[in-house]
Structures are given as C-alpha cells and as structure tokens.
Design a protein around this motif. Structure first.
Motif, PDB file in Angstrom:
ATOM      1  N   GLN A   1      30.425  39.808   8.234  1.00  0.00           N
ATOM      2  CA  GLN A   1      31.749  39.693   7.460  1.00  0.00           C
ATOM      3  C   GLN A   1      31.816  39.381   6.172  1.00  0.00           C
ATOM      4  OE1 GLN A   1      32.659  35.685   9.632  1.00  0.00           O
ATOM      5  NE2 GLN A   1      33.403  36.817  11.269  1.00  0.00           N
ATOM      6  N   PHE A   2      30.654  38.946   5.651  1.00  0.00           N
ATOM      7  CA  PHE A   2      30.444  38.946   4.141  1.00  0.00           C
ATOM      8  C   PHE A   2      30.212  40.486   3.656  1.00  0.00           C
ATOM      9  CE2 PHE A   2      27.465  38.280   0.585  1.00  0.00           C
ATOM     10  CZ  PHE A   2      28.423  37.742  -0.499  1.00  0.00           C
TER      11      PHE A   2
ATOM     12  N   LYS B   1      31.215  37.462  19.206  1.00  0.00           N
ATOM     13  CA  LYS B   1      31.968  38.727  19.517  1.00  0.00           C
ATOM     14  C   LYS B   1      33.069  39.211  18.426  1.00  0.00           C
ATOM     15  CE  LYS B   1      35.395  35.518  21.133  1.00  0.00           C
ATOM     16  NZ  LYS B   1      36.566  35.666  20.012  1.00  0.00           N
ATOM     17  N   ASP B   2      33.251  38.459  17.492  1.00  0.00           N
ATOM     18  CA  ASP B   2      33.863  39.079  16.319  1.00  0.00           C
ATOM     19  C   ASP B   2      33.102  39.631  15.415  1.00  0.00           C
ATOM     20  OD1 ASP B   2      36.213  37.599  17.061  1.00  0.00           O
ATOM     21  OD2 ASP B   2      35.636  35.832  16.054  1.00  0.00           O
ATOM     22  N   ASP B   3      31.615  39.550  15.119  1.00  0.00           N
ATOM     23  CA  ASP B   3      30.886  40.137  14.455  1.00  0.00           C
ATOM     24  C   ASP B   3      30.828  41.620  15.214  1.00  0.00           C
ATOM     25  OD1 ASP B   3      30.248  38.244  12.761  1.00  0.00           O
ATOM     26  OD2 ASP B   3      28.670  37.597  13.662  1.00  0.00           O
ATOM     27  N   ILE B   4      30.777  41.557  16.668  1.00  0.00           N
ATOM     28  CA  ILE B   4      30.211  43.053  17.176  1.00  0.00           C
ATOM     29  C   ILE B   4      31.592  43.567  17.005  1.00  0.00           C
ATOM     30  CG2 ILE B   4      30.120  43.963  19.483  1.00  0.00           C
ATOM     31  CD1 ILE B   4      28.248  41.548  20.124  1.00  0.00           C
ATOM     32  N   ALA B   5      32.676  43.119  17.164  1.00  0.00           N
ATOM     33  CA  ALA B   5      34.160  43.979  17.187  1.00  0.00           C
ATOM     34  C   ALA B   5      34.154  44.345  15.652  1.00  0.00           C
ATOM     35  CB  ALA B   5      35.283  43.141  17.454  1.00  0.00           C
ATOM     36  N   LEU B   6      33.588  43.715  14.568  1.00  0.00           N
ATOM     37  CA  LEU B   6      33.504  44.256  13.166  1.00  0.00           C
ATOM     38  C   LEU B   6      32.776  45.371  13.058  1.00  0.00           C
ATOM     39  CD1 LEU B   6      34.889  43.928  10.328  1.00  0.00           C
ATOM     40  CD2 LEU B   6      33.101  42.141   9.955  1.00  0.00           C
ATOM     41  N   MET B   7      31.481  45.282  13.690  1.00  0.00           N
ATOM     42  CA  MET B   7      30.425  46.384  13.582  1.00  0.00           C
ATOM     43  C   MET B   7      30.950  47.550  14.317  1.00  0.00           C
ATOM     44  SD  MET B   7      27.168  43.760  14.306  1.00  0.00           S
ATOM     45  CE  MET B   7      25.772  45.148  14.236  1.00  0.00           C
TER      46      MET B   7
ATOM     47  N   GLN C   1      34.181  48.401  14.757  1.00  0.00           N
ATOM     48  CA  GLN C   1      35.191  49.047  13.546  1.00  0.00           C
ATOM     49  C   GLN C   1      34.589  49.788  12.518  1.00  0.00           C
ATOM     50  OE1 GLN C   1      37.834  45.831  12.216  1.00  0.00           O
ATOM     51  NE2 GLN C   1      38.203  46.803  10.223  1.00  0.00           N
ATOM     52  N   CYS C   2      33.485  49.309  11.881  1.00  0.00           N
ATOM     53  CA  CYS C   2      32.931  49.670  10.796  1.00  0.00           C
ATOM     54  C   CYS C   2      32.041  51.090  11.058  1.00  0.00           C
ATOM     55  CB  CYS C   2      32.394  48.516   9.921  1.00  0.00           C
ATOM     56  SG  CYS C   2      33.363  47.546   9.253  1.00  0.00           S
TER      57      CYS C   2
ATOM     58  N   PHE D   1      30.121  46.802   2.067  1.00  0.00           N
ATOM     59  CA  PHE D   1      29.073  47.374   2.334  1.00  0.00           C
ATOM     60  C   PHE D   1      29.091  48.347   3.424  1.00  0.00           C
ATOM     61  CE2 PHE D   1      24.406  47.225   3.656  1.00  0.00           C
ATOM     62  CZ  PHE D   1      23.869  47.511   2.552  1.00  0.00           C
ATOM     63  N   PHE D   2      29.778  48.155   4.304  1.00  0.00           N
ATOM     64  CA  PHE D   2      29.786  48.935   5.605  1.00  0.00           C
ATOM     65  C   PHE D   2      30.976  49.944   5.477  1.00  0.00           C
ATOM     66  CE2 PHE D   2      27.474  45.531   7.590  1.00  0.00           C
ATOM     67  CZ  PHE D   2      26.285  45.930   7.521  1.00  0.00           C
ATOM     68  N   ASP D   3      31.676  50.290   4.684  1.00  0.00           N
ATOM     69  CA  ASP D   3      32.744  50.966   4.435  1.00  0.00           C
ATOM     70  C   ASP D   3      32.740  52.219   4.839  1.00  0.00           C
ATOM     71  OD1 ASP D   3      34.296  48.740   3.779  1.00  0.00           O
ATOM     72  OD2 ASP D   3      34.955  49.767   1.880  1.00  0.00           O
ATOM     73  N   ASN D   4      31.564  52.816   4.565  1.00  0.00           N
ATOM     74  CA  ASN D   4      30.909  54.143   5.207  1.00  0.00           C
ATOM     75  C   ASN D   4      30.027  54.273   6.503  1.00  0.00           C
ATOM     76  OD1 ASN D   4      31.554  56.870   4.372  1.00  0.00           O
ATOM     77  ND2 ASN D   4      29.424  57.229   3.955  1.00  0.00           N
ATOM     78  N   GLY D   5      30.133  53.345   7.189  1.00  0.00           N
ATOM     79  CA  GLY D   5      29.129  52.851   8.330  1.00  0.00           C
ATOM     80  C   GLY D   5      27.931  52.528   7.661  1.00  0.00           C
TER      81      GLY D   5
END
Length: 429
Positions: free
Chosen positions: A226-227, A248-254, A256-257, A233-237
C-alpha cells in the motif's frame, strides 16, 4: 548451430499432454516441434532415448554470487543472519568476486535445468559477463538502497539504458532492495523513472511479519504494498519477491497494479519467515512465479524442490490436497517466469528461445510413468536432469559443463574468495 533432438517425449507447455517427437533448433531459437522434419538439415543430431524434453526453468529471484556465502551463516534468525553475517561480508565484495560467484551459481543452475534467472545483486557488469559467457537469459534487478555510496538514480538510469538495448536475452528492471532500506524520496524518484521509461519495477516485499508491522507504524497503517502504491512505485506494473505477509487487500492491490509475486518457499522456510499465500494469489487472478533466493539462505537452487513446496505447502495451509496443481507449479517455474520478464521462452514452440532440459525417465523415481507432469513436481529432483540447452547451446550434459569457464577453475576461485571475505569480515564459521 542446427540441432535435432529426436526420439523424445515432449512437454510443450505445462497444460499440454506429453507427445512423442522431436525438437529442431537453429541458432538460439526453436524452429519446429513435434513430427519428424525430413527437410531439416542438422549439424548435430541427439538421440534423446525416449526421455522427456521440457522448457528450461526460470529462477525469478536470486542473488547468484551469494553462493560464496553458502553454509557460513546457517541456523540463525533472519536479522542476525543479515546484519551480523551477510552485510559484513558483502561490504568487501569486488567485481571479480561477483563474477566468479555468479559463475559458480550458473554451474549449479545448468546442472539443475535453470536457463533463465533474475539477479538482484551488486556489480551488474560482472553478473552480465558471467551470464553472457554461459548463454543464460538474464533479468538484472537493481538491489540498491539509501545506504548506497553512489547516486542510486543515476546508476539505475545508466544501467537501464545500457542493458535494455544490449540483447534480446537481457532485461533490466529499475528497482530497490526493500521499503525498509529506502527513504521515501528515493522510492519516489525510482517510481518516477519507471513511469517515464515504461519499465516494471522490482523489490523485496512483505517478507517478514516484522517488516510489515514496522511499515505500518512508520506510514500511518499502510502495508508495504500500500505504501509503495501510494508513491507510484507499481504504476507501470512490477515484480515483488517473497510476498509472505500480504493480506487480501494487498493481493487485490497487486493484481490491480499488475505486480507479479515471486515465491521463495525454501528460503522463507529455512529463515522461518513464513509461507506465502499462493493459493489466494492464484484464486485472485495473479500468476505467482518461483525463485530460489540466494544460496546463502536456501542453500540450494533446486527448482524441483521449489515446485514441490509451491504446491504442497498450499495443500497443507488450505487443508485441501486438490489446490495448486502440478501443472500450476510447472507453469510458475517455466512459462509464467519467462513471461513476467518479457522473454520469449518457457514453452516449447517455434520462435521461442532454445532453452530446454532433458529429463531422465529411466530413473526409478520416474517410474511408473503414469503422469509425467505429476512426476516432475512430486518425484523428480536435480539428478534427473541429463542435459541443459541454453540459447541453443548445450551447457550441461551428463556431468560435463560448457559454460565458458573450466569448472575446476570456478571452484578454485570461489574457495579462495570465500576465505578472503570471511577473513576481512573477521567472521569464523
């Protein structure tokens, strides 16, 4: 060279049925797979003896030259292992140490069927020189932190422009060691460069519970994913090693990115870091791949052992023996690994890199041959690798190494350098 591998069983990709046939290679590419090709003139013909050809493995996270430290800091807690043992020895590494250490690791790689690796270490020129010498595909991943004595962003920009145009078998990923070793301003600068250049980033992520807890304290409750997302940092994958403590929230964010997790089961078990939630990642639509980490913490680089744990740890964690199949493990070790770095490999088809391994099916651990994919994950080990071909060249064949340096010289150089590094760090085994 034009090579014809015939009288073989072939696993074209992890989900395909095994077929009988041959593979034809011209230069560093596969040109045909399957039926006999009478029109193909081969300079070298190899009778595979009914054994199995499959793609070479992609080791998606390692620190190759850390094999110099194999066995010198075992049975220690992670922080003691890192800060009291590894960092003091790494302080005295020089480019030639990294070259010879990488050559030793490459010897182990090809013995174990690894034809592509992602290296996150120092002196990338030395790592590239070793990989190029042997012919392995290489993804260079920057391991810098705010402790570096040089301008990290300048170094990343220089290396990205150098290696991104050098060869179809080399990639460079701007990245950083970890959130906990980097200042926020440095992370932002690297994130901005990755966005401008269109490159994916690479980083160690959520490896330990302490790392996650400390991050939430420092950054108003934000976990490492999340940070890093907040800073772009992950805007381009990206590609993230370990991911042991992602919820589960981290995984969903990963997802998404567009972040690919790299699972390092053996290293994380040995250092008591934990078990990554691979099943949850796959269930969410991610394609986690496999790495061995460095040989200072694993201590081997066996993709067979990693594939076994990739699947079986999830069966235990979920209390369900049907989850994370053998096919999914093979895909994580081959096709998905190559794909996450943008390499044309990981499955046997025309136009892909000629990165192949030949598996001994006559060995007792591969009998009876009920389902060869299951046997590869649950029965096979490194001893079953008869031959490894990387970039269209035989680099290992039944105990012989063809990696550009004599194997005895590699052993001698590494023993000498290991002793010097131990002495300079005042460290005793």
């Amino acid at each position: 060279m034009k090579i014809r591998l015939y009288n073989a069983k072939i696993l074209i990709n992890p989900n395909a049925d095994v077929i009988d046939g041959e593979v034809c290679i011209s230069g560093n590419k596969i040109i045909s797979v399957g039926s006999n090709s009478d029109a193909f003139y081969a300079e070298k013909e190899i009778d595979c003896g009914g054994n199995l050809i499959l793609s070479g493995f992609c080791n998606a996270h390692t620190h190759a030259a850390m094999c110099l430290f194999r066995g010198v800091a075992d049975d220690l807690a992670l922080e003691d292992w890192l800060y009291d043992c590894i960092f003091p020895m790494e302080k005295n590494l020089n480019p030639e140490d990294v070259y010879w250490g990488t050559m030793l690791q490459i010897a182990e790689f090809v013995r174990n069927g690894i034809t592509c690796f992602a290296d996150m270490y120092f002196f990338p020129d030395s790592v590239y020189r070793a990989a190029n010498c042997a012919g392995l595909a290489l993804a260079l991943c920057c391991a810098s932190s705010s402790m570096a004595s040089y301008n990290v962003l300048d170094e990343i920009e220089k290396n990205y422009h150098l290696y991104s145009t050098m060869s179809e078998r080399v990639r460079y990923f701007p990245g950083l060691h970890a959130e906990y070793t980097c200042e926020e301003s440095l992370i932002e600068k690297v994130a901005d460069f990755a966005i401008e250049s269109g490159a994916k980033t690479y980083i160690h992520l959520s490896e330990t519970l302490k790392e996650v807890g400390d991050c939430t304290v420092r950054h108003q409750g934000l976990t490492p994913p999340q940070f890093l997302h907040k800073l772009g940092f992950f805007d381009n994958g990206g590609i993230a090693a370990h991911c042991v403590y992602v919820d589960k929230d981290d995984i969903a964010l990963m997802r998404q990115c567009g972040v690919t997790p790299v699972i390092n089961s053996c290293s994380n078990l040995k250092l008591a870091s934990g078990i990554a939630p691979v099943y949850s990642m796959i269930d969410s639509g991610l394609n986690p791949v496999i790495g061995t980490d460095g040989a200072a913490s694993n201590n081997a680089t066996s993709m067979f052992r990693e594939m076994y744990l990739y699947s079986c740890l999830q069966k235990q964690a979920m209390k369900d023996a049907s989850v994370v199949s053998a096919q999914q493990s093979i895909s994580a070790a081959t096709k998905d690994g190559y794909a996450c770095f943008g390499f044309k490999g990981g499955e046997i088809k025309a136009g892909n890199f000629a990165d192949l391994i030949l598996i001994d099916l006559a060995a007792p651990n591969m009998k009876p041959a009920s389902d060869l994919r299951k046997n590869l994950v649950y029965s096979a080990d490194n001893s079953n690798v008869l031959m490894t071909i990387a970039n269209g060249k035989i680099v290992y064949n039944r105990g012989e190494y063809f990696i550009g340096e004599p194997i005895d010289k590699i052993y001698k150089e590494c023993e000498k350098r290991k002793n010097r590094l131990l002495s300079e760090a005042n460290y005793k085994i």
